[in-house]
Design an enzyme around this catalytic site. Structure first.
Site, PDB file in Angstrom:
ATOM      1  N   HIS A   1     -76.326 -56.018 -37.079  1.00  0.00           N
ATOM      2  CA  HIS A   1     -75.859 -57.006 -38.057  1.00  0.00           C
ATOM      3  C   HIS A   1     -77.077 -57.594 -38.785  1.00  0.00           C
ATOM      4  CE1 HIS A   1     -73.147 -59.830 -39.921  1.00  0.00           C
ATOM      5  NE2 HIS A   1     -74.067 -60.749 -39.724  1.00  0.00           N
TER       6      HIS A   1
ATOM      7  N   GLY B   1     -76.228 -45.285 -45.202  1.00  0.00           N
ATOM      8  CA  GLY B   1     -76.694 -44.605 -43.994  1.00  0.00           C
ATOM      9  C   GLY B   1     -78.185 -44.702 -43.717  1.00  0.00           C
TER      10      GLY B   1
ATOM     11  N   ASN C   1     -73.709 -52.713 -32.230  1.00  0.00           N
ATOM     12  CA  ASN C   1     -73.620 -52.917 -33.676  1.00  0.00           C
ATOM     13  C   ASN C   1     -74.922 -53.529 -34.180  1.00  0.00           C
ATOM     14  OD1 ASN C   1     -72.298 -53.300 -36.291  1.00  0.00           O
ATOM     15  ND2 ASN C   1     -72.217 -55.477 -35.784  1.00  0.00           N
TER      16      ASN C   1
ATOM     17  N   ASN D   1     -79.598 -46.861 -41.775  1.00  0.00           N
ATOM     18  CA  ASN D   1     -79.752 -47.070 -40.325  1.00  0.00           C
ATOM     19  C   ASN D   1     -79.502 -45.777 -39.560  1.00  0.00           C
ATOM     20  OD1 ASN D   1     -80.334 -49.983 -39.426  1.00  0.00           O
ATOM     21  ND2 ASN D   1     -78.896 -50.224 -41.128  1.00  0.00           N
TER      22      ASN D   1
HETATM   23  C1  GAR Z   1     -76.881 -52.747 -43.009  1.00  0.00           C
HETATM   24  O1  GAR Z   1     -77.624 -53.785 -43.580  1.00  0.00           O
HETATM   25  C2  GAR Z   1     -76.128 -53.243 -41.786  1.00  0.00           C
HETATM   26  O2  GAR Z   1     -76.849 -54.185 -41.040  1.00  0.00           O
HETATM   27  C3  GAR Z   1     -74.922 -53.862 -42.430  1.00  0.00           C
HETATM   28  O3  GAR Z   1     -74.559 -52.956 -43.441  1.00  0.00           O
HETATM   29  C4  GAR Z   1     -75.741 -52.321 -43.938  1.00  0.00           C
HETATM   30  C5  GAR Z   1     -75.541 -50.817 -43.930  1.00  0.00           C
HETATM   31  O4  GAR Z   1     -76.612 -50.136 -44.533  1.00  0.00           O
HETATM   32  N1  GAR Z   1     -73.878 -54.090 -41.474  1.00  0.00           N
HETATM   33  C6  GAR Z   1     -73.073 -55.155 -41.517  1.00  0.00           C
HETATM   34  O5  GAR Z   1     -73.121 -55.980 -42.402  1.00  0.00           O
HETATM   35  C7  GAR Z   1     -72.094 -55.246 -40.366  1.00  0.00           C
HETATM   36  N2  GAR Z   1     -71.447 -56.534 -40.345  1.00  0.00           N
HETATM   37  P1  GAR Z   1     -76.892 -48.600 -44.273  1.00  0.00           P
HETATM   38  O6  GAR Z   1     -75.582 -47.842 -44.524  1.00  0.00           O
HETATM   39  O7  GAR Z   1     -77.944 -48.239 -45.300  1.00  0.00           O
HETATM   40  O8  GAR Z   1     -77.367 -48.426 -42.846  1.00  0.00           O
END
Ligand code: GAR
Length: 208
Positions: free
Chosen positions: A110, A12, A108, A14
């Site tokens: 990525h 979490g 989203n 982001n």
């Molecule tokens: C982030 O790096 C996000 O960009 C990625 O998962 C991570 C979540 O981190 N998303 C993907 O790969 C989607 N295809 P977080 O839970 O610390 O935000």
């Protein structure tokens, strides 16, 4: 006021960047009305709680089949009646019903420069492992609208990040988060809240 539901699966960070962006005024006129998570152990739920935001967990383990799980997920989002759905590290394929109902209202983040290292199987650390194996010198992050495909929707914003020779997937992931993801995701939400994002012929135009 732009009401957003943030969908999460993991740590979490982001989500935290969005919470902090709203608190610090980098994101105007926006409220997180609910955090929806598919993983009961996710740190993201703790972050929501600490910020006083309602967190709802819809775990596939609690449902007999995919159909029922997806129906519960759709309900959890729709009940909150958001203007925008933000996938912030949400590692579940978004149910088609949701994509249809919220056309051009789901974004989203990525962790690569789409169209590199995206699509089925590219998520989280795997994206950075693939970038390092390919030997790219530049990577980054992308915010895009979500359509029926996997990472195929219109691109809203991208930010490049340098790859270092001694990077591991983890060090690269961290740099992409710090330098790109936590910057462009709040930025895009703010632009959407300000009505400054337009879609024309499948391309995003930033106005104002
Ligand atoms: C982030 O790096 C996000 O960009 C990625 O998962 C991570 C979540 O981190 N998303 C993907 O790969 C989607 N295809 P977080 O839970 O610390 O935000």
């Amino acid at each position: 006021m732009l009401k957003i539901v943030v969908c999460v699966s993991g740590g979490g960070t982001n989500l935290q960047a969005i919470i902090d962006g709203i608190a610090q005024g980098a994101i105007y006129n926006t409220k997180i009305v609910r955090v929806v998570c598919n993983n009961p152990g996710a740190g993201a739920l703790e972050r929501a709680k600490a910020a006083g935001i309602e967190g709802v967990c819809v775990s596939p383990k609690d449902y007999e089949d995919r159909e029922r799980f997806e129906a519960a997920l759709v309900r959890a989002v729709e009940e909150a009646d958001p203007d925008l759905i933000v996938l912030a590290g949400f590692l579940v394929k978004v149910p088609a019903a949701l994509i249809k109902h919220y056309e051009n209202r789901i974004i989203n983040i990525h962790p690569s420069l789409i169209p590199a290292f995206c699509g089925t199987g590219y998520y989280g650390l795997r994206v950075h492992e693939a970038a390092l194996s390919r030997g790219v010198k530049i990577t980054g992050a992308t915010v895009h609208f979500v359509d029926e495909g996997m990472d195929t929707g219109p691109i809203i914003m991208q930010k490049a990040v340098e790859v270092h020779e001694d990077d591991t997937p983890k060090t690269l992931q961290r740099r992409v988060m710090e330098e790109a993801e936590w910057v462009i995701l709040p930025w895009c939400i703010n632009l959407i809240a300000a009505g400054q994002i337009k879609l024309e012929n499948g391309r995003v135009i930033v106005t104002g």
